[in-house]
Write an enzyme that holds these catalytic residues in place. Structure first.
Site, PDB file in Angstrom:
ATOM      1  N   GLY A  71      47.679 -28.254 -53.141  1.00  0.00           N
ATOM      2  CA  GLY A  71      47.738 -29.358 -52.195  1.00  0.00           C
ATOM      3  C   GLY A  71      46.822 -29.074 -51.013  1.00  0.00           C
ATOM      4  CG  LEU A  72      45.257 -31.752 -48.214  1.00  0.00           C
ATOM      5  CD1 LEU A  72      45.300 -32.937 -47.283  1.00  0.00           C
ATOM      6  CD2 LEU A  72      43.855 -31.175 -48.276  1.00  0.00           C
ATOM      7  CG  HIS A  73      48.989 -24.078 -48.254  1.00  0.00           C
ATOM      8  ND1 HIS A  73      49.704 -24.029 -47.087  1.00  0.00           N
ATOM      9  CD2 HIS A  73      48.947 -22.822 -48.735  1.00  0.00           C
ATOM     10  CE1 HIS A  73      50.088 -22.786 -46.880  1.00  0.00           C
ATOM     11  NE2 HIS A  73      49.641 -22.032 -47.863  1.00  0.00           N
ATOM     12  CB  ALA A  74      45.493 -21.779 -47.537  1.00  0.00           C
TER      13      ALA A  74
ATOM     14  N   PRO B  16      41.929 -25.359 -49.244  1.00  0.00           N
ATOM     15  CG  PRO B  16      42.960 -26.188 -51.164  1.00  0.00           C
ATOM     16  CD  PRO B  16      42.970 -25.019 -50.222  1.00  0.00           C
TER      17      PRO B  16
END
Length: 92
Positions: A13-16, A18
């Protein structure tokens, strides 16, 4: 105001990583872009250039997000950002 939806393709997902790649791309634009999970009111959207906002958003793989921007070049900018979201940035 221009609006574009995209489905988050990154496995995490939109973590770290990305989120950092996406925030950097949004920060380099000449316009302000907001991001929100699909179904979230526009007034609750977050700054797309802020990695902290992206991490707080909690967008997971497969979630639909809404990008919004206003001004010259908004549609092109949103399209470029949507392409990033729809790419598995974990695989790069």
């Amino acid at each position: 105001m221009s609006e574009r939806t995209a489905v988050v393709a990154s496995r995490s997902g939109l973590h770290a990583r990305p989120a950092a790649i996406f925030a950097d791309a949004a920060a380099q634009l000449d316009i302000d872009v907001t991001i929100a999970l699909g179904g979230t009111p526009a007034d609750e959207a977050m700054d797309a250039s802020s990695i902290l906002s992206l991490m707080t958003l909690g967008a997971a793989n497969g979630d639909t997000v809404v990008l919004r921007a206003d001004g010259a070049g908004a549609e092109d900018a949103l399209e470029k950002l949507a392409v990033l979201l729809e790419t598995d940035l974990d695989a790069q």
